[in-house]
Write an enzyme that holds these catalytic residues in place. Sequence first.
Site, PDB file in Angstrom:
ATOM      1  N   TYR A  70       0.864  -1.175   0.000  1.00 32.67           N
ATOM      2  CA  TYR A  70       0.000   0.000   0.000  1.00 32.67           C
ATOM      3  C   TYR A  70       0.895   1.218   0.000  1.00 32.67           C
ATOM      4  O   TYR A  70       1.847   1.293   0.769  1.00 32.67           O
ATOM      5  CB  TYR A  70      -0.912   0.012   1.229  1.00 32.67           C
ATOM      6  CG  TYR A  70      -1.816   1.228   1.311  1.00 32.67           C
ATOM      7  CD1 TYR A  70      -2.834   1.426   0.375  1.00 32.67           C
ATOM      8  CD2 TYR A  70      -1.653   2.180   2.311  1.00 32.67           C
ATOM      9  CE1 TYR A  70      -3.661   2.535   0.440  1.00 32.67           C
ATOM     10  CE2 TYR A  70      -2.487   3.299   2.381  1.00 32.67           C
ATOM     11  CZ  TYR A  70      -3.491   3.465   1.440  1.00 32.67           C
ATOM     12  OH  TYR A  70      -4.312   4.568   1.514  1.00 32.67           O
ATOM     13  N   LYS A  97       3.828   9.038   9.085  1.00 34.07           N
ATOM     14  CA  LYS A  97       3.612   8.404  10.384  1.00 34.07           C
ATOM     15  C   LYS A  97       4.578   8.903  11.475  1.00 34.07           C
ATOM     16  O   LYS A  97       4.376   9.986  12.012  1.00 34.07           O
ATOM     17  CB  LYS A  97       3.610   6.888  10.205  1.00 34.07           C
ATOM     18  CG  LYS A  97       2.419   6.494   9.292  1.00 34.07           C
ATOM     19  CD  LYS A  97       2.137   5.034   9.120  1.00 34.07           C
ATOM     20  CE  LYS A  97       0.809   4.859   8.377  1.00 34.07           C
ATOM     21  NZ  LYS A  97       0.865   4.137   7.139  1.00 34.07           N
ATOM     22  N   ASP A 123       9.269   3.182  -0.053  1.00 29.31           N
ATOM     23  CA  ASP A 123       8.179   3.738   0.745  1.00 29.31           C
ATOM     24  C   ASP A 123       8.422   3.344   2.207  1.00 29.31           C
ATOM     25  O   ASP A 123       8.099   2.236   2.625  1.00 29.31           O
ATOM     26  CB  ASP A 123       6.837   3.199   0.246  1.00 29.31           C
ATOM     27  CG  ASP A 123       5.657   3.787   1.023  1.00 29.31           C
ATOM     28  OD1 ASP A 123       5.886   4.405   2.079  1.00 29.31           O
ATOM     29  OD2 ASP A 123       4.520   3.620   0.558  1.00 29.31           O
TER      30      ASP A 123
HETATM   31  C1  LIG Z   1       0.171   4.586   5.758  1.00 27.99           C
HETATM   32  C2  LIG Z   1       0.946   4.370   4.522  1.00 27.99           C
HETATM   33  C3  LIG Z   1       0.901   5.274   3.450  1.00 27.99           C
HETATM   34  C4  LIG Z   1      -0.085   6.396   3.381  1.00 27.99           C
HETATM   35  O1  LIG Z   1       0.075   7.319   4.409  1.00 27.99           O
HETATM   36  P1  LIG Z   1      -1.176   8.243   4.822  1.00 27.99           P
HETATM   37  O2  LIG Z   1      -0.594   9.225   5.791  1.00 27.99           O
HETATM   38  O3  LIG Z   1      -2.196   7.315   5.397  1.00 27.99           O
HETATM   39  O4  LIG Z   1      -1.671   8.885   3.576  1.00 27.99           O
HETATM   40  C5  LIG Z   1       1.780   5.090   2.401  1.00 27.99           C
HETATM   41  N1  LIG Z   1       2.635   4.056   2.387  1.00 27.99           N
HETATM   42  C6  LIG Z   1       2.693   3.157   3.384  1.00 27.99           C
HETATM   43  C7  LIG Z   1       3.699   2.053   3.334  1.00 27.99           C
HETATM   44  C8  LIG Z   1       1.827   3.266   4.476  1.00 27.99           C
HETATM   45  O5  LIG Z   1       1.847   2.339   5.427  1.00 27.99           O
END
Ligand SMILES: *Cc1c(COP(=O)(O)O)cnc(C)c1O
Length: 426
Positions: free
Chosen positions: A145, A266, A238
Amino acid sequence: MTLVRTNRELLERARRVMPGGVSSPVRAYGAVGGEPPFIVAAAGCHVTDTDGREFVDLVSSWGALIAGHAHPAVVAAIEAQARRGTSYGAPSPLEVELAEEIAASVASVEMVRFVSSGTEAVMSALRLARAATGRDAILKFAGSYHGHADALLSRAGSGLATLGLPDSAGVPTAVARDTITVAYGDLDAAADVASAKPLAAIIVEPIAGNMGCVVPDRAFLAGLRAVADRTGALLLLDEVITGFRAARSGAQGLFGVRPDISCFGKIIGGGLPVGAYAGSRELMSLVAPLGPVYQAGTLSGNPLAMAAGLATLELLDAAAYAMLEARGARLEGELAGAASAAGIAIRVQRAGSMLTVFFTDRAVRNESDAQTADRGRFAKFHAAMLRRGVMLPPSQFECWFLSLAHDDGAIGTIVDAARASLKEIG
Ligand SMILES: *Cc1c(COP(=O)(O)O)cnc(C)c1O
């Protein structure tokens, strides 16, 4: 405005005015059934709902809260900043400090652009990769994701290197086509795609956290680096979950892989909305106002988020990571013991302070392995844990996140609840 106190009434009100009653879909408990508790307070590793029930929290705001809820140092930083203003729409010293801190911690990072979410970070990073390479197509891995930007809500077409298909209503086919998806960990497939099609970027979670916790072979990330180098694609890691969680230097530090672009979120916002993309000075100089890649944000680099992020990073020294690892290892071991005592096949997969209990007997290396997990059993387990005062993420395909506030007492509470819950659902 009626003052409603019970969870049930709140849920009914919420469902009248918000889709599913929530601001983000998984919170609605669709995958596990039951009703989501509405949280009114949180401290340390505990959350309290509107009915007055207290839970040990393993959601940890989906990994953002590595210091735990309402850590005194983080709260103090936010309070002090709030008194000096909540948003300036102008540069502030806090952004400089946080950018310097990220660059000092993560070897591949020389320059940082702050945004307001992980989604925005990845979306902007893709624009940068496309600008830098003059190419449109990207490669990602199934079960990952990367936020909800159109280009990333795409799934695999019928064959390797074929066009991607939209994975959500409302995503234009033309956008999804440029996103190719192969199995996580499948280096050969990635290499084939990259040879067949000029890619702007290979985007990957260096430790997967969104199909449950999957730690790839060391050779996978090194192999992707080599494929990118050979084919002229950029490697985009990511690290929205893993940044400052897997290690101070990120999963890239842990695995010794050097991406072209990194995305964060995060943890670097300490529980406030944030995201960032980062890379070499040369690459980041393509971003406006230095270069032609336009990207902007009213609340970008928000001083409250910067203050919370800085206060959080300050807590993350070597001792903190050692403690998180030790508690994670203990939880992993005791969960495995509890499951075998109950005669239930589980697979605990862990990277430091993030872990997933898969209800399957096979090693989970990719999305199809994850799909072998017994979701019905997980749903029962989730409900049984909730009744015993432990709040797990409401899906089989999420990670449990430990924070600095999950002390040995909390680990004991989780393990006791798991022992009884596994026996109950056996
Ligand atoms: C949570 C997440 C996102 C998206 O971040 P948001 O602040 O929810 O938009 C992107 N990549 C990874 C790996 C994530 O876990």
